[in-house]
Design a protein around this motif. Structure first.
Motif, PDB file in Angstrom:
ATOM      1  N   GLY A  18       9.512   4.818  -7.307  1.00 56.57           N
ATOM      2  CA  GLY A  18       8.705   6.004  -7.014  1.00 56.57           C
ATOM      3  C   GLY A  18       8.544   6.341  -5.546  1.00 56.57           C
ATOM      4  N   GLY A  19       9.194   5.584  -4.657  1.00 58.19           N
ATOM      5  CA  GLY A  19       8.957   5.799  -3.242  1.00 58.19           C
ATOM      6  C   GLY A  19       9.785   6.879  -2.598  1.00 58.19           C
ATOM      7  N   ALA A  20      10.997   7.078  -3.085  1.00 59.20           N
ATOM      8  CA  ALA A  20      11.913   8.019  -2.445  1.00 59.20           C
ATOM      9  C   ALA A  20      12.572   8.892  -3.509  1.00 59.20           C
ATOM     10  CB  ALA A  20      12.959   7.257  -1.632  1.00 59.20           C
ATOM     11  N   GLY A  21      13.603   9.641  -3.097  1.00 62.90           N
ATOM     12  CA  GLY A  21      14.390  10.417  -4.041  1.00 62.90           C
ATOM     13  C   GLY A  21      13.592  11.435  -4.834  1.00 62.90           C
ATOM     14  N   ILE A  22      14.015  11.617  -6.074  1.00 61.10           N
ATOM     15  CA  ILE A  22      13.414  12.616  -6.963  1.00 61.10           C
ATOM     16  C   ILE A  22      11.905  12.426  -7.074  1.00 61.10           C
ATOM     17  CG2 ILE A  22      13.204  13.217  -9.411  1.00 61.10           C
ATOM     18  CD1 ILE A  22      15.552  14.617  -8.162  1.00 61.10           C
ATOM     19  N   LYS A  27       6.393  14.620  -6.034  1.00 64.98           N
ATOM     20  CA  LYS A  27       5.036  14.475  -5.486  1.00 64.98           C
ATOM     21  C   LYS A  27       4.798  15.459  -4.355  1.00 64.98           C
ATOM     22  CE  LYS A  27       5.157   9.493  -6.407  1.00 64.98           C
ATOM     23  NZ  LYS A  27       5.280   8.166  -5.765  1.00 64.98           N
ATOM     24  N   THR A  28       5.762  15.547  -3.466  1.00 65.05           N
ATOM     25  CA  THR A  28       5.622  16.422  -2.300  1.00 65.05           C
ATOM     26  C   THR A  28       5.537  17.886  -2.700  1.00 65.05           C
ATOM     27  OG1 THR A  28       6.817  14.844  -0.901  1.00 65.05           O
ATOM     28  CG2 THR A  28       6.732  17.124  -0.149  1.00 65.05           C
ATOM     29  N   ILE A  29       6.471  18.318  -3.525  1.00 65.99           N
ATOM     30  CA  ILE A  29       6.493  19.715  -3.971  1.00 65.99           C
ATOM     31  C   ILE A  29       5.192  20.069  -4.679  1.00 65.99           C
ATOM     32  CG2 ILE A  29       7.633  21.342  -5.538  1.00 65.99           C
ATOM     33  CD1 ILE A  29      10.238  19.620  -4.992  1.00 65.99           C
ATOM     34  N   THR A  30       4.738  19.196  -5.527  1.00 61.38           N
ATOM     35  CA  THR A  30       3.509  19.442  -6.291  1.00 61.38           C
ATOM     36  C   THR A  30       2.292  19.513  -5.380  1.00 61.38           C
ATOM     37  OG1 THR A  30       4.454  18.310  -8.212  1.00 61.38           O
ATOM     38  CG2 THR A  30       2.054  18.582  -8.165  1.00 61.38           C
ATOM     39  N   MET A  31       2.171  18.574  -4.440  1.00 60.62           N
ATOM     40  CA  MET A  31       1.015  18.562  -3.549  1.00 60.62           C
ATOM     41  C   MET A  31       0.985  19.777  -2.632  1.00 60.62           C
ATOM     42  SD  MET A  31      -0.859  16.129  -4.478  1.00 60.62           S
ATOM     43  CE  MET A  31      -2.073  16.344  -3.172  1.00 60.62           C
ATOM     44  N   ALA A 243       0.997  11.768   4.975  1.00 63.58           N
ATOM     45  CA  ALA A 243       1.407  10.916   3.853  1.00 63.58           C
ATOM     46  C   ALA A 243       1.681   9.487   4.318  1.00 63.58           C
ATOM     47  CB  ALA A 243       2.652  11.498   3.181  1.00 63.58           C
ATOM     48  N   ILE A 244       2.223   9.335   5.533  1.00 64.12           N
ATOM     49  CA  ILE A 244       2.407   7.987   6.081  1.00 64.12           C
ATOM     50  C   ILE A 244       1.054   7.348   6.363  1.00 64.12           C
ATOM     51  CG2 ILE A 244       3.334   6.657   8.025  1.00 64.12           C
ATOM     52  CD1 ILE A 244       5.513   8.812   8.297  1.00 64.12           C
ATOM     53  N   GLU A 245       0.135   8.129   6.918  1.00 61.54           N
ATOM     54  CA  GLU A 245      -1.214   7.620   7.187  1.00 61.54           C
ATOM     55  C   GLU A 245      -1.897   7.156   5.904  1.00 61.54           C
ATOM     56  OE1 GLU A 245      -3.253   9.742  10.987  1.00 61.54           O
ATOM     57  OE2 GLU A 245      -3.122  10.976   9.187  1.00 61.54           O
ATOM     58  N   GLN A 246      -1.616   7.866   4.788  1.00 65.77           N
ATOM     59  CA  GLN A 246      -2.287   7.592   3.524  1.00 65.77           C
ATOM     60  C   GLN A 246      -1.485   6.640   2.630  1.00 65.77           C
ATOM     61  OE1 GLN A 246      -5.340   8.630   2.776  1.00 65.77           O
ATOM     62  NE2 GLN A 246      -5.518   9.749   4.709  1.00 65.77           N
ATOM     63  N   ALA A 247      -0.481   5.978   3.175  1.00 67.19           N
ATOM     64  CA  ALA A 247       0.326   5.050   2.370  1.00 67.19           C
ATOM     65  C   ALA A 247      -0.566   4.008   1.699  1.00 67.19           C
ATOM     66  CB  ALA A 247       1.363   4.362   3.256  1.00 67.19           C
ATOM     67  N   PRO A 248      -0.347   3.765   0.403  1.00 68.02           N
ATOM     68  CA  PRO A 248      -1.236   2.851  -0.336  1.00 68.02           C
ATOM     69  C   PRO A 248      -1.009   1.381  -0.047  1.00 68.02           C
ATOM     70  CG  PRO A 248       0.489   3.670  -1.774  1.00 68.02           C
ATOM     71  CD  PRO A 248       0.624   4.430  -0.485  1.00 68.02           C
ATOM     72  N   GLY A 249       0.048   1.040   0.663  1.00 70.87           N
ATOM     73  CA  GLY A 249       0.278  -0.369   1.000  1.00 70.87           C
ATOM     74  C   GLY A 249       0.924  -1.174  -0.098  1.00 70.87           C
ATOM     75  N   PHE A 250       1.659  -0.515  -0.989  1.00 73.92           N
ATOM     76  CA  PHE A 250       2.296  -1.219  -2.104  1.00 73.92           C
ATOM     77  C   PHE A 250       3.566  -1.939  -1.654  1.00 73.92           C
ATOM     78  CE2 PHE A 250       0.539   2.290  -5.092  1.00 73.92           C
ATOM     79  CZ  PHE A 250      -0.687   1.665  -5.118  1.00 73.92           C
ATOM     80  N   PRO A 256       5.931   2.794  -0.141  1.00 75.30           N
ATOM     81  CA  PRO A 256       5.958   4.246  -0.316  1.00 75.30           C
ATOM     82  C   PRO A 256       4.855   4.946   0.470  1.00 75.30           C
ATOM     83  CG  PRO A 256       4.866   3.224  -2.179  1.00 75.30           C
ATOM     84  CD  PRO A 256       5.391   2.095  -1.332  1.00 75.30           C
ATOM     85  N   LEU A 257       5.031   6.250   0.645  1.00 72.66           N
ATOM     86  CA  LEU A 257       4.023   7.074   1.296  1.00 72.66           C
ATOM     87  C   LEU A 257       2.935   7.459   0.300  1.00 72.66           C
ATOM     88  CD1 LEU A 257       6.194   9.516   3.470  1.00 72.66           C
ATOM     89  CD2 LEU A 257       5.742   7.063   3.754  1.00 72.66           C
ATOM     90  N   GLY A 258       1.891   8.082   0.812  1.00 74.21           N
ATOM     91  CA  GLY A 258       0.769   8.505  -0.031  1.00 74.21           C
ATOM     92  C   GLY A 258       0.678  10.011  -0.145  1.00 74.21           C
ATOM     93  N   GLN A 259       1.741  10.640  -0.644  1.00 73.61           N
ATOM     94  CA  GLN A 259       1.741  12.111  -0.756  1.00 73.61           C
ATOM     95  C   GLN A 259       0.551  12.634  -1.549  1.00 73.61           C
ATOM     96  OE1 GLN A 259       4.330  10.145  -1.615  1.00 73.61           O
ATOM     97  NE2 GLN A 259       6.273  10.950  -0.853  1.00 73.61           N
TER      98      GLN A 259
END
Length: 266
Positions: A18-22, A27-31, A243-250, A256-259
């Protein structure tokens, strides 16, 4: 009546983690208020530590996905990411040659983890996509390959971007994140030689998986809403930064980022 969301088609590979690609694109388009559609080119088994397996989809199935979306719902903009093979790259370029609208091409070659996602033959096929794209968004290693130069300093990065822009008649957003400086500086260069720069302080984090996907999908979405290119880039960079600032730390590697946590671009 409220304005309808911009219709954005992402043509890219699937990231199982879930971090990259589709997944990052959706996530980005939706947000950003867009309506996300997809044409999946490859299925990957990957996580924050790397890519464990890749399976390319048949060219006919990739084209069928694109046709299903464009022939019925249509699209206001298209984002192209990982293509996986030269055959897919050529077929996508031919199918989109008549598309009327912005096309943002993120020339994915290597994953954040270092895994190769495009062969030399596939990269050679990128020329046809560069010819139809509105904007191409290479990082510095990708810019080096596409321009045939060694972009390391500000001057050589600009020169490489100008070479690429003039050669293919495409706007080039050269991303400077790989330089490792305290400030990340990106350059937008037009085929006419005009350019502008964008900068922000580097965020000290290992959670950057999907940054390029997020930025290119954000630019495509904002262009789909009718934003001018420079404005779209500025807003997309702000979204990606948040989104980088909000990365969940997984994860144990590049997370991944936190879009989904981005609420404002102010």
């Amino acid at each position: 009546m409220d304005r309808k969301p911009a219709r954005i088609l992402s043509i890219a590979g699937s990231d199982s983690s879930g971090g990259a690609g589709i997944q990052a694109d959706i996530k980005t388009i939706t947000m950003l208020g867009g309506y996300a559609m997809t044409a999946i080119t490859a299925i990957t088994a990957q996580n924050t530590r790397g890519v464990q397996a890749v399976e390319m989809l048949p060219v006919e199935l990739v084209l069928a996905q694109i046709h299903s979306c464009l022939s019925d719902i249509g699209a206001d903009a298209i984002k192209i990411g990982m293509l996986g093979s030269a055959d897919i790259a050529h077929a996508v370029a031919e199918r989109l040659d008549s598309f009327v609208g912005p096309i943002v091409f993120d020339p994915v070659m290597v994953a954040t983890s270092g895994a190769e996602l495009a062969s030399g033959e596939t990269i050679a096929a990128f020329d046809r996509l560069l010819a139809i794209a509105t904007l191409v968004t290479p990082n510095l290693p990708e810019l080096a390959v596409l321009s045939g130069t060694e972009p390391e300093t500000s001057d050589t990065i600009l020169a490489a971007a100008m070479t690429l822009a003039k050669r293919h008649g495409v706007q080039v957003l050269a991303k400077g994140g790989h330089r490792g400086d305290a400030e990340v500086i990106d350059y937008i260069v037009s085929p006419s030689g005009k350019y502008a720069s964008f900068g922000h302080a580097r965020i000290d984090t290992r959670h950057t998986h999907g940054t390029g996907c997020t930025l290119s999908a954000a630019v495509a979405t904002l262009l789909g809403f009718g934003q001018p290119l420079t404005n779209a880039i500025q807003l997309a960079r702000a979204f990606t930064y948040r989104a980088i600032e909000q990365a969940p730390g997984f994860g144990e590697g590049s997370g991944p980022l936190g879009q989904q946590a981005v609420r404002s671009l102010d």
